[in-house]
Design an enzyme around this catalytic site. Structure first.
Site, mmCIF file in Angstrom:
data_model
loop_
_atom_site.group_PDB
_atom_site.id
_atom_site.type_symbol
_atom_site.label_atom_id
_atom_site.label_comp_id
_atom_site.label_asym_id
_atom_site.label_seq_id
_atom_site.Cartn_x
_atom_site.Cartn_y
_atom_site.Cartn_z
ATOM 1 N N ASP A 168 63.091 50.260 2.588
ATOM 2 C CA ASP A 168 63.724 51.445 2.016
ATOM 3 C C ASP A 168 63.917 52.498 3.101
ATOM 4 O OD1 ASP A 168 63.756 50.408 -0.507
ATOM 5 O OD2 ASP A 168 61.873 51.351 -1.134
ATOM 6 N N LYS B 88 68.501 53.729 0.098
ATOM 7 C CA LYS B 88 69.534 54.293 -0.771
ATOM 8 C C LYS B 88 70.025 55.596 -0.170
ATOM 9 C CE LYS B 88 67.724 51.851 -4.710
ATOM 10 N NZ LYS B 88 66.279 51.636 -4.819
ATOM 11 N N MET C 40 60.420 63.617 -7.133
ATOM 12 C CA MET C 40 61.879 63.706 -7.305
ATOM 13 C C MET C 40 62.255 64.873 -8.216
ATOM 14 S SD MET C 40 62.533 59.601 -7.749
ATOM 15 C CE MET C 40 61.071 59.342 -8.720
HETATM 16 C C1 LIG Z 1 61.460 57.007 -5.373
HETATM 17 S S1 LIG Z 1 59.953 57.919 -5.252
HETATM 18 C C2 LIG Z 1 58.941 56.678 -4.528
HETATM 19 C C3 LIG Z 1 57.464 56.968 -4.591
HETATM 20 C C4 LIG Z 1 56.626 55.941 -3.871
HETATM 21 N N1 LIG Z 1 56.721 54.630 -4.476
HETATM 22 C C5 LIG Z 1 55.157 56.348 -3.787
HETATM 23 O O1 LIG Z 1 54.268 55.686 -4.381
HETATM 24 O O2 LIG Z 1 54.869 57.320 -3.076
HETATM 25 C C6 LIG Z 1 60.340 59.010 -3.905
HETATM 26 C C7 LIG Z 1 59.785 60.418 -4.104
HETATM 27 O O3 LIG Z 1 58.417 60.443 -3.756
HETATM 28 C C8 LIG Z 1 58.086 61.695 -3.204
HETATM 29 N N2 LIG Z 1 57.623 61.497 -1.819
HETATM 30 C C9 LIG Z 1 57.465 60.324 -1.200
HETATM 31 N N3 LIG Z 1 56.931 60.495 0.024
HETATM 32 C C10 LIG Z 1 56.769 61.827 0.185
HETATM 33 C C11 LIG Z 1 56.246 62.649 1.230
HETATM 34 N N4 LIG Z 1 55.765 62.126 2.365
HETATM 35 N N5 LIG Z 1 56.208 63.985 1.036
HETATM 36 C C12 LIG Z 1 56.659 64.549 -0.106
HETATM 37 N N6 LIG Z 1 57.165 63.812 -1.124
HETATM 38 C C13 LIG Z 1 57.203 62.473 -0.986
HETATM 39 C C14 LIG Z 1 59.334 62.565 -3.262
HETATM 40 O O4 LIG Z 1 59.303 63.272 -4.485
HETATM 41 C C15 LIG Z 1 60.399 61.495 -3.269
HETATM 42 O O5 LIG Z 1 61.605 61.988 -3.825
#
Ligand SMILES: C[S@@+](CC[C@H](N)C(=O)[O-])C[C@H]1O[C@@H](n2cnc3c(N)ncnc32)[C@H](O)[C@@H]1O
Length: 234
Positions: free
Chosen positions: A33, A55, A169
């Site tokens: 991803d 994406k 998100m």
């Molecule tokens: C599609 S979700 C995937 C989450 C992922 N599977 C997880 O367990 O962390 C993506 C969202 O996770 C959050 N996110 C992921 N990594 C982040 C980071 N390092 N800092 C802040 N938000 C993060 C944000 O809200 C982002 O839009």
């Protein structure tokens, strides 16, 4: 096993699991991803095929295409690592990828990852539960439509339930989310913390309150923490 769904962790490459690293190091194919730490790709053998299915806004690779790619590479008997941000089963559509593999009779294994939902608040010094402040935590997506639709979010119920909310998100819908939570009876002074790129050297933390949450403007990826614990660690 031919296809491994591996959680890449929240951003800091050091937060990959040891099993994840071992699998990447012997992968024939890595399908990843956009939000994974790019350094992890250098763990793969130099001959490995690296496929970015990130994406990217504007040119999304459809989930169906990704599922087909996993099945095709898996059927070819290659060692496939499907590298997903955070944990593969937390808002990562990992469940759909596993269903596609099951339907196709391709063997797979899920390797959990450190989810951003808990690691990102932690990196900002925020414990998602804290004795005397919060005895529950709800991880919720901010990207839904009608709350009465299947898979939708009942913000009113979440607001009334109390405890910590960790919104993934959620930045685009932050004004509407704040309004719903205020309408549910959460106090205007409820602490809010927004953490951008948590665990990485690009981390930024903005503290606010529920009535001013709409004014916090950080780009994706960001996580919103709502509740008394959001005042901690500052
Ligand atoms: C599609 S979700 C995937 C989450 C992922 N599977 C997880 O367990 O962390 C993506 C969202 O996770 C959050 N996110 C992921 N990594 C982040 C980071 N390092 N800092 C802040 N938000 C993060 C944000 O809200 C982002 O839009």
């Amino acid at each position: 096993v031919t296809v491994y769904l591996v959680g890449a962790g929240p951003g800091d490459p050091e937060l990959l699991t040891r099993r994840g690293a071992t699998l990447i190091e012997k992968a024939d194919v890595v399908i990843h991803d956009r939000l994974i730490p790019q350094e992890l790709l250098s763990l793969a053998p130099s001959a490995a095929e690296i496929i970015d299915v990130g994406k990217t806004p504007g040119q999304p690779r459809r989930q169906q295409e990704i599922n087909e790619l996993l099945v095709a590479r898996g059927r070819a008997g290659r060692e496939v690592v499907r590298l997903k941000g955070g944990d593969p089963f937390v808002f990562g559509r990992g469940g759909e990828e596993v269903q596609a593999l099951q339907d196709a009779g391709v063997e797979y294994e899920v390797v959990p990852g450190v989810t951003s939902a808990f690691a990102v608040p932690a990196a900002a010094g925020i414990p998602v539960t804290h004795r005397g402040l919060s005895a529950s935590v709800t991880v919720v997506t901010g990207r839904t439509g009608d709350p009465s639709a299947p898979g939708g979010v009942n913000w009113d119920a979440l607001g009334r339930a109390g405890g910590t909310l960790v919104v993934l998100m959620g930045m685009a819908a932050r004004a509407a989310i704040a309004a719903e939570l205020l309408a549910s009876g959460r106090p205007a002074t409820t602490p809010v913390a927004v953490v951008h790129w948590g665990t990485t050297d690009r981390q930024r933390v903005v503290r606010s309150t529920l009535d001013a949450m709409a004014d916090v403007d950080l780009p994706a990826p960001s996580i919103i923490v709502i509740g008394p614990v959001a005042a901690l660690g500052g």
